[in-house]
Motif scaffolding. Structure first.
Motif, PDB file in Angstrom:
ATOM      1  N   ASN A  76      35.274 -27.401  25.317  1.00 50.56           N
ATOM      2  CA  ASN A  76      35.981 -28.602  24.868  1.00 50.56           C
ATOM      3  C   ASN A  76      35.077 -29.553  24.093  1.00 50.56           C
ATOM      4  O   ASN A  76      35.466 -30.696  23.826  1.00 50.56           O
ATOM      5  N   THR A  77      33.889 -29.104  23.733  1.00 57.58           N
ATOM      6  CA  THR A  77      32.969 -29.954  22.980  1.00 57.58           C
ATOM      7  C   THR A  77      32.641 -29.278  21.654  1.00 57.58           C
ATOM      8  O   THR A  77      31.884 -28.305  21.617  1.00 57.58           O
ATOM      9  N   PRO A  78      33.213 -29.753  20.535  1.00 55.16           N
ATOM     10  CA  PRO A  78      32.935 -29.117  19.249  1.00 55.16           C
ATOM     11  C   PRO A  78      31.498 -29.358  18.810  1.00 55.16           C
ATOM     12  O   PRO A  78      30.886 -30.365  19.139  1.00 55.16           O
ATOM     13  N   PHE A  79      30.959 -28.391  18.068  1.00 51.84           N
ATOM     14  CA  PHE A  79      29.616 -28.566  17.521  1.00 51.84           C
ATOM     15  C   PHE A  79      29.558 -27.928  16.136  1.00 51.84           C
ATOM     16  O   PHE A  79      30.433 -27.136  15.742  1.00 51.84           O
ATOM     17  N   CYS A  80      28.519 -28.279  15.401  1.00 48.13           N
ATOM     18  CA  CYS A  80      28.389 -27.870  14.006  1.00 48.13           C
ATOM     19  C   CYS A  80      27.711 -26.503  13.904  1.00 48.13           C
ATOM     20  O   CYS A  80      26.838 -26.171  14.707  1.00 48.13           O
ATOM     21  N   SER A  81      28.109 -25.750  12.887  1.00 47.46           N
ATOM     22  CA  SER A  81      27.381 -24.520  12.596  1.00 47.46           C
ATOM     23  C   SER A  81      25.997 -24.861  12.059  1.00 47.46           C
ATOM     24  O   SER A  81      25.716 -26.004  11.686  1.00 47.46           O
ATOM     25  N   ASN A  82      25.144 -23.846  12.035  1.00 56.45           N
ATOM     26  CA  ASN A  82      23.739 -23.999  11.650  1.00 56.45           C
ATOM     27  C   ASN A  82      23.012 -24.983  12.562  1.00 56.45           C
ATOM     28  O   ASN A  82      22.170 -25.760  12.119  1.00 56.45           O
ATOM     29  N   MET A 118      21.157 -25.303  16.683  1.00 59.70           N
ATOM     30  CA  MET A 118      20.732 -24.662  17.912  1.00 59.70           C
ATOM     31  C   MET A 118      21.523 -25.264  19.072  1.00 59.70           C
ATOM     32  O   MET A 118      21.667 -26.488  19.164  1.00 59.70           O
ATOM     33  N   GLN A 119      22.033 -24.420  19.941  1.00 64.90           N
ATOM     34  CA  GLN A 119      22.803 -24.865  21.093  1.00 64.90           C
ATOM     35  C   GLN A 119      22.225 -24.275  22.370  1.00 64.90           C
ATOM     36  O   GLN A 119      21.816 -23.109  22.400  1.00 64.90           O
ATOM     37  N   GLU A 120      22.184 -25.095  23.415  1.00 67.56           N
ATOM     38  CA  GLU A 120      21.777 -24.607  24.733  1.00 67.56           C
ATOM     39  C   GLU A 120      22.880 -23.731  25.301  1.00 67.56           C
ATOM     40  O   GLU A 120      24.044 -24.125  25.338  1.00 67.56           O
ATOM     41  N   VAL A 121      22.504 -22.547  25.750  1.00 70.71           N
ATOM     42  CA  VAL A 121      23.457 -21.648  26.405  1.00 70.71           C
ATOM     43  C   VAL A 121      23.111 -21.613  27.889  1.00 70.71           C
ATOM     44  O   VAL A 121      21.988 -21.264  28.271  1.00 70.71           O
ATOM     45  N   ALA A 122      24.058 -22.023  28.716  1.00 71.84           N
ATOM     46  CA  ALA A 122      23.840 -22.094  30.164  1.00 71.84           C
ATOM     47  C   ALA A 122      25.064 -21.563  30.888  1.00 71.84           C
ATOM     48  O   ALA A 122      26.197 -21.692  30.407  1.00 71.84           O
ATOM     49  N   LEU A 151      20.053 -20.290  29.927  1.00 72.56           N
ATOM     50  CA  LEU A 151      19.597 -18.982  29.470  1.00 72.56           C
ATOM     51  C   LEU A 151      18.646 -19.102  28.283  1.00 72.56           C
ATOM     52  O   LEU A 151      17.671 -18.366  28.180  1.00 72.56           O
ATOM     53  N   GLY A 152      18.923 -20.038  27.384  1.00 76.07           N
ATOM     54  CA  GLY A 152      18.067 -20.203  26.220  1.00 76.07           C
ATOM     55  C   GLY A 152      18.740 -21.032  25.145  1.00 76.07           C
ATOM     56  O   GLY A 152      19.860 -21.527  25.320  1.00 76.07           O
ATOM     57  N   GLN A 153      18.045 -21.204  24.024  1.00 79.02           N
ATOM     58  CA  GLN A 153      18.564 -21.902  22.860  1.00 79.02           C
ATOM     59  C   GLN A 153      19.013 -20.863  21.836  1.00 79.02           C
ATOM     60  O   GLN A 153      18.268 -19.940  21.509  1.00 79.02           O
ATOM     61  N   VAL A 154      20.220 -21.032  21.302  1.00 76.42           N
ATOM     62  CA  VAL A 154      20.805 -20.044  20.401  1.00 76.42           C
ATOM     63  C   VAL A 154      21.233 -20.721  19.109  1.00 76.42           C
ATOM     64  O   VAL A 154      21.869 -21.789  19.140  1.00 76.42           O
ATOM     65  N   LEU A 155      20.900 -20.107  17.979  1.00 72.58           N
ATOM     66  CA  LEU A 155      21.335 -20.603  16.680  1.00 72.58           C
ATOM     67  C   LEU A 155      22.729 -20.070  16.377  1.00 72.58           C
ATOM     68  O   LEU A 155      22.982 -18.865  16.490  1.00 72.58           O
ATOM     69  N   PHE A 156      23.623 -20.969  15.969  1.00 70.19           N
ATOM     70  CA  PHE A 156      24.958 -20.597  15.497  1.00 70.19           C
ATOM     71  C   PHE A 156      24.978 -20.848  13.990  1.00 70.19           C
ATOM     72  O   PHE A 156      25.318 -21.940  13.532  1.00 70.19           O
ATOM     73  N   PRO A 157      24.581 -19.833  13.191  1.00 74.32           N
ATOM     74  CA  PRO A 157      24.394 -20.088  11.755  1.00 74.32           C
ATOM     75  C   PRO A 157      25.684 -20.374  11.005  1.00 74.32           C
ATOM     76  O   PRO A 157      25.668 -21.083   9.989  1.00 74.32           O
ATOM     77  N   THR A 158      26.797 -19.821  11.475  1.00 74.09           N
ATOM     78  CA  THR A 158      28.090 -20.026  10.829  1.00 74.09           C
ATOM     79  C   THR A 158      29.118 -20.373  11.901  1.00 74.09           C
ATOM     80  O   THR A 158      28.781 -20.542  13.072  1.00 74.09           O
ATOM     81  N   CYS A 205      28.205 -33.415  10.325  1.00 68.48           N
ATOM     82  CA  CYS A 205      27.216 -32.351  10.463  1.00 68.48           C
ATOM     83  C   CYS A 205      26.110 -32.544   9.426  1.00 68.48           C
ATOM     84  O   CYS A 205      26.385 -32.946   8.283  1.00 68.48           O
ATOM     85  N   TYR A 206      24.887 -32.274   9.800  1.00 63.80           N
ATOM     86  CA  TYR A 206      23.788 -32.473   8.866  1.00 63.80           C
ATOM     87  C   TYR A 206      22.702 -31.437   9.088  1.00 63.80           C
ATOM     88  O   TYR A 206      22.650 -30.741  10.098  1.00 63.80           O
ATOM     89  N   ASP A 207      21.828 -31.365   8.090  1.00 58.19           N
ATOM     90  CA  ASP A 207      20.652 -30.515   8.174  1.00 58.19           C
ATOM     91  C   ASP A 207      19.542 -31.201   7.389  1.00 58.19           C
ATOM     92  O   ASP A 207      19.803 -32.062   6.522  1.00 58.19           O
TER      93      ASP A 207
END
Length: 454
Positions: free
Chosen positions: A210-216, A218-222, A267-274, A370-372
């Motif tokens: 229920n929490t949207p996030f931007c592509s590209n 890094m997101q914590e996966v737990a 578990l770790g940090q994961v990149l969601f590139p798209t 969203c920014y980079d």
């Protein structure tokens, strides 16, 4: 009525005691809605010592209620469900039998009943009474009991009520008014029939659905790791893969003492590139260093995805070298959703012209937030230089050449104008001796070069 008067009655007719107490009886307690329990009522409570002295319940996995020498509360009712003291709650397993006892300080004639709200509806029903009422216990006797948790009992945290009333209260239920006595409530945890040692993955904690996030980004996966066995879970291995590729395993960070206790494990940090989903699979093994006999609840597979179009900035060109006196244009690129650009000098344009060494940073943010950012290092390379060349006549037809103050030189080449081959070299020129075969005048040339000029 005095304490002595009641003591005299204790060996004789009890009717007089109830007659005297009758005028003090209050209306019956009102059963509350689900999760809001009724308050049992006493007209005289522990006035004459009709109290619960000890409550002991022997639960599963070494859990224990051992509430000894308890004082009688005002009104005769004490709620211990929120107690954090040791030995004040038990775990109980479906279809298992447990024992316990209740004692009183009064000499005789006390009844004891107990209930557990097995279906968690906020009501102690007749079918939830634990045992046949204990009749006529006193200070010299122990009210021992046993009960079996039904298979139909729902798993989870539940409330147990233990109620004592003076003999003759045949109609005592979990809520009504009784003349003399005391009542306790305790927290119990009902556990299903499960393997003794069992662990599993309960849910994907983050990224939260229920929490949207931007592509590209890094997101914590737990995930949550859950004790699904009847024993305390002290160790377990946690494995996971990302898009089918195994990742480093982890171990349980804390012990989980009770059934359905859980802990969040990153578990770790994961990149969601798209905005395409990524497949996260997590599973457990070796609960308490033993083989897991129930694999049905070990594994969780989820496919979280970025739902907001992110920004992916790559300044062109990347880290680069320019020559002294020249300039270069840095371009942060075009991006969707009407982005704005902010460079570290305050420029708001897509491009930026630079002619000095430095670190250049740009932030690009689109209209949904969203920014980079990207960073480029530019180095300015000077032209090759020397101060002078010292020439020494060695008086034997040879000369020694020393290059003084040479800087920024990658390659060099000597030409002695005497028909001999040029003598190339790399780096800074070193001392060189050249012999001329014939007398005459020669134009000696030293050519210096680097990436910028010759």
């Amino acid at each position: 009525m005095s304490k002595n008067y009641k003591t005299l009655l204790s060996g004789g007719t009890r009717a007089l005691r109830f007659a005297l107490a009758g005028a003090l009886l209050l209306g019956a307690g009102v059963q509350a809605n689900a999760q809001t329990y009724c308050t049992p009522l006493y007209s005289s409570a522990c006035t004459y010592g009709d109290d619960i002295k000890d409550v002991i319940v022997n639960g599963a996995s070494g859990t224990l209620i051992s509430n000894l020498n308890t004082p009688c509360p005002t009104g005769g009712y004490q709620d211990y469900t929120a107690s954090t003291a040791a030995n004040m709650t038990v775990s109980l397993i479906q279809n298992s039998t447990y024992t316990g006892n209740v004692t009183t300080n009064y000499s005789c004639c006390e009844d004891v009943r107990a209930w557990i709200d097995y279906n968690n509806n906020g009501t102690f029903e007749a079918s939830e009474q634990l045992f046949t009422p204990l009749i006529n216990i006193g200070s010299s006797s122990t009210g021992a009991f046993s009960f079996t948790v039904p298979l139909t009992a729902s798993a989870g945290v539940r409330r147990m009520r233990v109620r004592l009333g003076y003999y003759g209260t045949a109609t005592m239920d979990p809520c009504n008014t009784v003349s003399y006595g005391e009542c306790h409530d305790y927290k119990v945890t009902i556990m299903p029939l499960a393997p003794p040692n069992n662990a599993g993955i309960g849910s994907l904690v983050s990224p939260a659905s229920n929490t949207p996030f931007c592509s590209n980004t890094m997101q914590e996966v737990a995930v949550s790791v859950v004790n699904l066995g009847n024993n305390a879970l002290t160790t377990a291995n946690i494995h996971w893969s990302l898009d089918g590729v195994m990742q480093p395993s982890l171990t349980l960070p804390v012990a989980l003492p009770n059934y359905k206790d859980s802990v969040t494990v990153v578990l770790g940090q994961v990149l969601f590139p798209t905005t395409a989903p990524r497949t996260v699979k997590a599973w457990t093994s070796l609960p308490n260093n033993l083989a897991d006999t129930d694999h049905s609840d070990d594994t969780l597979t989820k496919s979280p995805a970025a739902t907001l179009q992110g920004v992916d900035v790559h300044v062109s060109p990347n880290d680069t070298i320019i020559c002294d006196g020249s300039s270069i244009t840095l371009d942060a690129g075009e991006h969707p959703l009407n982005p704005f650009y902010v460079w570290n000098n305050g420029s708001l344009e897509q491009t930026r012209s630079v002619n000095q060494s430095g670190t250049y940073i740009v932030k690009v943010q689109n209209n949904i937030g969203c920014y980079d950012m990207d960073t480029v290092v530019v180095q300015v390379h000077p032209h090759p230089i020397i101060n002078s060349i010292a020439i020494i006549d060695n008086s034997d037809g040879s000369f020694t050449f020393n290059v003084i103050g040479a800087q920024h030189i990658f390659n060099y080449s000597w030409n002695f104008d005497d028909g001999t081959a040029e003598q190339p070299g790399t780096g800074t020129p070193t001392q060189l001796i050249h012999s001329f075969a014939d007398c005459g005048e020669y134009n000696v040339t030293l050519t210096l070069s680097n990436d910028c000029s010759t």
